[in-house]
Design an enzyme around this catalytic site. Structure first.
Site, PDB file in Angstrom:
ATOM      1  N   HIS A 102       3.736  -1.930   3.643  1.00 44.92           N
ATOM      2  CA  HIS A 102       2.652  -1.372   4.467  1.00 44.92           C
ATOM      3  C   HIS A 102       1.369  -2.136   4.132  1.00 44.92           C
ATOM      4  CE1 HIS A 102       1.286   2.363   6.830  1.00 44.92           C
ATOM      5  NE2 HIS A 102       0.223   1.589   6.725  1.00 44.92           N
TER       6      HIS A 102
ATOM      7  N   ASN B   8       5.659  -2.078   8.223  1.00 41.47           N
ATOM      8  CA  ASN B   8       4.728  -1.341   9.065  1.00 41.47           C
ATOM      9  C   ASN B   8       3.891  -2.318   9.890  1.00 41.47           C
ATOM     10  OD1 ASN B   8       3.257   1.242   9.738  1.00 41.47           O
ATOM     11  ND2 ASN B   8       1.558  -0.011   9.002  1.00 41.47           N
ATOM     12  N   GLU B   9       3.931  -2.150  11.192  1.00 44.29           N
ATOM     13  CA  GLU B   9       3.034  -2.833  12.137  1.00 44.29           C
ATOM     14  C   GLU B   9       2.868  -4.336  11.873  1.00 44.29           C
ATOM     15  OE1 GLU B   9      -0.632  -0.614  12.181  1.00 44.29           O
ATOM     16  OE2 GLU B   9       0.301   1.042  13.252  1.00 44.29           O
TER      17      GLU B   9
HETATM   18  C1  BGC Z   1      -1.894   1.940   9.949  1.00 42.11           C
HETATM   19  C2  BGC Z   1      -2.488   2.915   8.950  1.00 42.11           C
HETATM   20  C3  BGC Z   1      -3.930   3.220   9.311  1.00 42.11           C
HETATM   21  C4  BGC Z   1      -3.945   3.819  10.706  1.00 42.11           C
HETATM   22  C5  BGC Z   1      -5.337   4.211  11.189  1.00 42.11           C
HETATM   23  C6  BGC Z   1      -2.246   2.253  11.380  1.00 42.11           C
HETATM   24  O1  BGC Z   1      -2.382   1.070  12.116  1.00 42.11           O
HETATM   25  O2  BGC Z   1      -0.512   1.867   9.772  1.00 42.11           O
HETATM   26  O3  BGC Z   1      -2.386   2.347   7.681  1.00 42.11           O
HETATM   27  O4  BGC Z   1      -4.530   4.084   8.408  1.00 42.11           O
HETATM   28  O5  BGC Z   1      -3.467   2.860  11.622  1.00 42.11           O
HETATM   29  O6  BGC Z   1      -6.129   3.095  11.338  1.00 42.11           O
END
Ligand code: BGC
Length: 413
Positions: free
Chosen positions: A122, A166-167
């Site tokens: 992440h 993640n993303e």
């Molecule tokens: C991320 C988080 C982040 C959230 C709000 C997502 O893109 O995975 O880590 O806190 O957005 O910005």
């Protein structure tokens, strides 16, 4: 694609399938505190114009209390991330104490009857990896594989859902094009390499986890934006489709046969229009509600992206959705609205099986620091006191009504 019956259960005008998972998520660097061996920690220290994560929400020590709170708030599922730099602080040297810690966290989730979603990457990297070139280097794919192998061996029996990365698109663009995150580069070539390596790392992790735990469920958490044409005109539609293909689907096309489920992180709806004189592409103005950091609140976008995700033919979990709202003025309606959007998408055949609100706790919001308040639970960073916000109890009653109506505990398994 889900073709079975959808039993409707009314709750606050929100209906869900029996067995639907309700919960929230966190990520290691944002809540644990003292992640001294990763690249974010080093980057924070190198700057005095941003917050330093420091003790964050001290979740590394307070996880029992936090999980207990989530349980009391009715959650039957929970998402965490593992901090790679704690588990492998030096290349090839695995820290058994850190692994034992995460075993305790996962055992606690089991004891509380919560389904676990575990993210392996992440946004943060061990410092040694970043110093060797991070995700720009092909060798990182092998390093990630070695870490995943260790984790699957040591923790595999306790993980219900694996989220490898993640993303990836957000990470690649923020760190390698927009220069907002370490290593703050501006190079489309580097970004391209990072994205391809992350896709290879996902595929490798998928194979490794299945080799060790054949019945494992492995996916990613994909940041997905609803790109809608601003006006019914050809050029707006072409722009929306091009953005959708690139940002939402390209990474998934590189990893297509390696998903047992799809994790959808949803925050944004984007509407752009093409202006001929002078030639430019403009964002449509949004006059509706906005979060504290100016993000438009538009639940209909979630329905849009879920319907588009049907094409992958695997179960879908909303692995993140939330807003910065320190006064808690919008959060309850935000949750209701997004759960209704899920219900609408289900009615049109989207096989959505869970919703994990972002976030359980107020946390360290990356380069924006501690200002934005995303938590169902407020954290007082001076005292580390936890105070559930009113919306957390609204969410709780939605969950309870859903579970009471189906007569079960809502557990997926
Ligand atoms: C991320 C988080 C982040 C959230 C709000 C997502 O893109 O995975 O880590 O806190 O957005 O910005």
């Amino acid at each position: 694609m889900y073709n079975g019956p959808i039993a409707k259960v009314k709750c606050y005008n929100v209906s869900m399938q029996p067995g639907f998972l309700f919960g929230a998520g966190t990520s290691a660097h944002q809540v644990e505190g003292n992640n001294v061996h990763n690249d974010w920690w080093a980057w924070e220290r190198s700057r005095n114009d941003i917050d330093h994560s420091g003790l964050a929400a001290d979740h590394y020590r307070r996880y029992r209390e936090d999980l207990q709170l989530a349980k009391e708030l009715g959650h039957n599922a929970h998402r965490i991330s593992l901090e790679w730099s704690r588990i492998e602080p030096d290349p090839g040297k695995f820290e058994l104490k850190a692994i034992a810690h995460y075993r305790d966290v996962l055992l606690e989730m089991k004891r509380l009857g919560m389904t676990s979603f575990v993210t392996l990457h992440h946004f943060t990297n061990p410092l040694w990896l970043a110093e060797r070139g991070g995700w720009e280097k092909r060798s990182t794919v092998e390093h990630f594989g070695r870490y995943v192998t260790a984790v699957a061996h040591h923790l595999g029996d306790l993980v219900d859902f694996w989220v490898t990365i993640n993303e990836p698109m957000v990470y690649a663009t923020e760190a390698y094009v927009h220069r907002r995150w370490p290593p703050q580069k501006k190079s489309w070539v580097a970004m391209w390499r990072v994205m391809r390596h992350m896709a290879a790392a996902h595929r490798r992790a998928y194979r490794i986890i299945h080799m060790i735990i054949p019945q494992a469920r492995v996916g990613i958490a994909k940041h997905t934006i609803a790109f809608l044409p601003a006006k019914r005109q050809l050029d707006d539609t072409v722009i929306a489709q091009a953005q959708d293909t690139w940002f939402n689907h390209y990474f998934l096309s590189l990893t297509r046969s390696a998903h047992d489920f799809l994790g959808v992180n949803f925050y944004f709806t984007s509407q752009k229009t093409v202006n001929i004189f002078p030639p430019k592409i403009e964002n449509m103005q949004w006059d509706g509600p906005q979060s504290d950091i100016g993000w438009p609140v538009r639940p209909e976008g979630l329905k849009h992206v879920l319907l588009h995700a049907r094409r992958y033919g695997v179960p879908i979990y909303v692995t993140e959705n939330g807003l910065a709202d320190a006064r808690d003025a919008l959060r309850a309606d935000f949750i209701r609205g997004h759960l209704r959007a899920i219900e609408d998408a289900q009615a049109e055949g989207a096989d959505v099986r869970g919703y994990l609100h972002w976030s359980l706790l107020d946390n360290f919001e990356w380069d924006m620091g501690f200002g934005p308040r995303f938590g169902l639970v407020e954290v007082d960073y001076e005292t580390q006191e936890r105070r559930p916000r009113a919306s957390a109890y609204v969410y709780k009653s939605i969950i309870e009504r859903a579970q009471a109506s189906v007569g079960g505990n809502g557990s997926y398994q």
